[in-house]
Design a protein around this motif. Structure first.
Motif, short mmCIF file in Angstrom:
data_model
loop_
_atom_site.label_atom_id
_atom_site.label_comp_id
_atom_site.label_asym_id
_atom_site.label_seq_id
_atom_site.Cartn_x
_atom_site.Cartn_y
_atom_site.Cartn_z
N GLY A 40 0.76 -1.24 0.00
CA GLY A 40 0.00 0.00 0.00
C GLY A 40 0.79 1.28 0.00
N ALA A 41 2.10 1.24 0.22
CA ALA A 41 2.90 2.47 0.24
C ALA A 41 2.96 3.08 -1.16
CB ALA A 41 4.30 2.18 0.75
N ASP A 42 2.96 4.41 -1.21
CA ASP A 42 3.03 5.12 -2.49
C ASP A 42 4.47 5.45 -2.88
OD1 ASP A 42 0.06 5.57 -2.88
OD2 ASP A 42 0.36 6.53 -0.93
N VAL A 43 5.28 5.74 -1.89
CA VAL A 43 6.68 6.11 -2.11
C VAL A 43 7.53 5.33 -1.11
CG1 VAL A 43 8.37 7.99 -2.14
CG2 VAL A 43 6.01 8.42 -2.85
N VAL A 44 8.65 4.79 -1.57
CA VAL A 44 9.55 4.04 -0.70
C VAL A 44 10.94 4.64 -0.80
CG1 VAL A 44 10.53 1.78 -0.13
CG2 VAL A 44 8.20 1.94 -1.03
N VAL A 45 11.57 4.88 0.35
CA VAL A 45 12.91 5.47 0.35
C VAL A 45 13.90 4.51 1.02
CG1 VAL A 45 12.02 7.82 0.34
CG2 VAL A 45 12.51 6.71 2.53
N TYR A 46 15.14 4.57 0.55
CA TYR A 46 16.21 3.75 1.10
C TYR A 46 17.47 4.59 1.26
CZ TYR A 46 13.55 -0.41 -0.26
OH TYR A 46 12.59 -1.37 -0.41
N SER A 47 18.20 4.32 2.31
CA SER A 47 19.59 4.77 2.39
C SER A 47 20.41 3.68 1.72
CB SER A 47 20.03 4.95 3.84
OG SER A 47 21.43 5.09 3.91
N THR A 48 20.92 3.96 0.54
CA THR A 48 21.68 2.93 -0.18
C THR A 48 23.05 2.69 0.46
OG1 THR A 48 22.49 4.61 -1.74
CG2 THR A 48 20.52 3.38 -2.37
N THR A 49 23.42 3.55 1.40
CA THR A 49 24.66 3.35 2.15
C THR A 49 24.63 2.05 2.94
OG1 THR A 49 24.69 5.75 2.44
CG2 THR A 49 26.21 4.48 3.80
N LYS A 50 23.42 1.61 3.29
CA LYS A 50 23.27 0.45 4.17
C LYS A 50 23.35 -0.86 3.37
CE LYS A 50 22.41 3.42 7.53
NZ LYS A 50 22.29 4.72 6.85
N HIS A 51 22.29 -1.65 3.37
CA HIS A 51 22.35 -2.99 2.76
C HIS A 51 22.66 -2.97 1.27
CE1 HIS A 51 19.74 -3.44 6.35
NE2 HIS A 51 20.26 -4.65 6.44
N ILE A 52 22.17 -1.96 0.55
CA ILE A 52 22.34 -1.96 -0.90
C ILE A 52 23.82 -1.87 -1.28
CG2 ILE A 52 21.89 -0.64 -3.01
CD1 ILE A 52 19.06 -0.10 -1.90
N ASP A 53 24.55 -0.95 -0.66
CA ASP A 53 26.00 -0.90 -0.88
C ASP A 53 26.65 -2.11 -0.20
OD1 ASP A 53 28.61 -0.14 -1.45
OD2 ASP A 53 28.76 1.10 0.34
N GLY A 54 26.37 -2.26 1.09
CA GLY A 54 26.83 -3.45 1.81
C GLY A 54 28.26 -3.42 2.30
N GLN A 55 29.01 -2.36 1.96
CA GLN A 55 30.39 -2.30 2.44
C GLN A 55 30.76 -0.92 2.97
OE1 GLN A 55 33.41 -4.26 0.00
NE2 GLN A 55 31.79 -5.23 -1.20
N GLY A 56 29.77 -0.06 3.18
CA GLY A 56 30.03 1.24 3.76
C GLY A 56 30.99 2.10 2.97
N ARG A 57 30.93 2.01 1.64
CA ARG A 57 31.91 2.71 0.82
C ARG A 57 31.52 4.15 0.47
NH1 ARG A 57 32.01 -2.00 -3.61
NH2 ARG A 57 29.79 -1.69 -3.22
N ALA A 58 30.22 4.42 0.36
CA ALA A 58 29.80 5.75 -0.08
C ALA A 58 28.39 6.04 0.41
CB ALA A 58 29.85 5.85 -1.60
#
Length: 235
Positions: A40-58
């Motif tokens: 049901g959410a209309d907009v979803v936000v992520y901090s890509t610094t976290k799991h998506i990057d996965g190595q704390g690089r940027a």
């Protein structure tokens, strides 16, 4: 840090009846375990610094929405404020997505194993993990995510002093405010992520001096447990 869940489907139904958009910060749940748009959410936000990057690089972040929302609402804002990700950061984070599913599932498996071990330890007064049946929202977590996620929060007897002795004794887990990394990360919320909150608000949220947030990485779960146990001996 106390890992409370929001019933996205119920909140979305209420919001939509009032004509409001639902914006979901899905970073703790990850796109692997939470399909917020389907709920049901209309907009979803992520901090890509976290799991998506996965190595704390940027540092980075993404906003996911309909084409209409992106073109008419988000794009004009971005053009006027200049808040755009660098091409190199985008490339790194896109590469991180190739292993996102594998990493998140491995981290969540370790989190459940570690949570069970901590729950049986004498120096731990409270373990908070949605994957445990003891969590008050366990049923919601299983229905909404199918997993307890990659984070475990626990409270050490002895308050801030014991928590600091514990964290300083860790050999595998690192001390940082980040999460979702390939390495396990321990955070003391009361003095870092939530240190600016007045004490009465910390008390209301359950952020006690002895509270530790642990983001599980890709290390062997038994090695992490051994590290936690040796650190608890000096806490």
């Amino acid at each position: 840090p106390t890992l409370e869940l929001v019933d996205i489907r119920s909140v979305s139904e209420i919001a939509h009846k009032a004509g409001a958009l639902v914006i979901c910060d899905n970073v703790f749940a990850t796109p692997i375990f939470s399909r917020a748009v389907e709920q049901g959410a209309d907009v979803v936000v992520y901090s890509t610094t976290k799991h998506i990057d996965g190595q704390g690089r940027a540092l980075g972040g993404v906003v996911c929405g309909t084409r209409d929302f992106v073109r008419k609402v988000l794009e004009p804002y971005m053009k006027h404020t200049g808040g755009s990700m660098s091409p190199f950061t985008a490339w790194m984070h896109l590469n991180g997505m190739a292993t996102l599913d594998l990493r998140c599932r491995a981290m969540a498996d370790s989190a459940l194993t570690v949570a069970k071990a901590l729950a049986a330890h004498g120096k731990i007064t409270r373990v908070i993990y949605p994957g445990l049946e003891s969590h008050p929202q366990h049923a919601l977590a299983m229905a909404q995510m199918g997993s307890g996620g990659t984070l475990v929060t626990f409270e050490i007897a002895g308050g801030k002093e014991a928590a600091f002795r514990f964290m300083n004794a860790l050999e595998i887990a690192k001390i940082s405010n980040n999460l979702g990394d390939a390495k396990s990360i321990a955070t003391h919320p009361a003095t870092t992520t939530h240190q600016r909150l007045p004490q009465d608000q910390k008390d209301l949220l359950g952020i006690t001096p002895g509270l530790i947030r642990l983001s599980l990485g890709l290390e062997d779960a038994d090695d992490v447990i051994a590290d936690l146990e040796q650190a608890l001996m000096v806490a």
